[in-house]
Write an enzyme that holds these catalytic residues in place. Sequence first.
Site, PDB file in Angstrom:
ATOM      1  N   THR A 104       0.672  -1.364   0.177  1.00  0.00           N
ATOM      2  CA  THR A 104       0.053  -0.279   0.069  1.00  0.00           C
ATOM      3  C   THR A 104       0.543   1.306  -0.076  1.00  0.00           C
ATOM      4  OG1 THR A 104      -1.564   1.585   1.219  1.00  0.00           O
ATOM      5  CG2 THR A 104      -0.287  -0.390   2.281  1.00  0.00           C
ATOM      6  N   ASP A 131       0.193   4.404   1.081  1.00  0.00           N
ATOM      7  CA  ASP A 131      -0.229   4.214   2.008  1.00  0.00           C
ATOM      8  C   ASP A 131       0.825   4.332   3.262  1.00  0.00           C
ATOM      9  OD1 ASP A 131      -2.668   5.891   1.187  1.00  0.00           O
ATOM     10  OD2 ASP A 131      -3.498   4.556   2.119  1.00  0.00           O
TER      11      ASP A 131
END
Length: 343
Positions: free
Chosen positions: A126, A128
């Site tokens: 990810t 993030d």
Amino acid sequence: MAKIGILTGGGDCPGLNPVIRAVVRKAVNENYTVIGIKNGWKGLIDNETMELNLEKVSGILPKGGTILGTSRTNPYKKENGVEKVKTNYKKLGLDALIAVGGEDTLGVASKLAKDGITNIVGVPKTIDNDLSSTDYTFGFDTALNTATECIDKLHTTAESHHRIMVVEVMGRHAGWIAVESGIAGGADVILIPEIPIDIAEVCEIIKKRHSRGKTFSIVVVSEGAQFKEGDFVIQEKKLDEFGHVRLGGIGENIGAEIEKRTGYETRVTVLGHIQRGGTPSAFDRVLGTRFGVKAVELVKMKKFGRMVALVGNKIIDVNIAEAVGTLKTVDMELYEIAKVFFG
């Protein structure tokens, strides 16, 4: 001969192809067969696959995205989805499955490990960087460098036109991209999901900066940041199969408020999917490669229900359920460092 399946689910990111390449290379060395499952969990529901060999993964190391394709499909939200996954897993004759993804993809993997497909290994992906149990997920470093480069470019135009530049970056629940790109890019204000936005305080910081003779400011905001009073700013209310709304628009709201309250000309740039695209950084290529090799080693050792992880500089394995149980939000010590440079 053992047969391993591999899928990439959720949002794409740089580093997926290095993982696929490493899995195939290591598997071939172990005399295993690798079956690529197309488009995440959708491919296992629809039985869409491709055999992966050395020829298929040759040259993919520097390429962004994923040669397998991806989707945000959730088998638990599809009619008979889980049963189809189980049926096709058996039909393909798989001895193990390597699931590459973020909290949603690995959340499904964790459930399936309890619901019948026990031979699962997870690989964390990810941009993030919000998966717990691992210091870094691949994809984050490339996204971070992309965001930093864009902030650098905005500095020059902001200074030339004496403007406030608001830069909206990705980050649904965690502001890692915003904080680290903001620090690296010399942002004057950084706004993240972990701390509700006080727009009056933001404007005071900018006014104070201008009172010192500065004629421009850079504000970096995560897409998932929200005001003290109010909910997320969203593009549409329709939920995806994992219960997420489509975020986007907080930058425009922030920009409008800053211009209205300060009188300074303000422009907004939304980086969006630029952060997901492009060739992976050296760090992400190496991390993805290490993760892929470790995943096959876990299959060989029959250590299932585990996720590969980076802790310090070591690749270890952790429990998938624990890894997706809680999100890793921004370290407030790091945010305090960022605040030293506000204004």
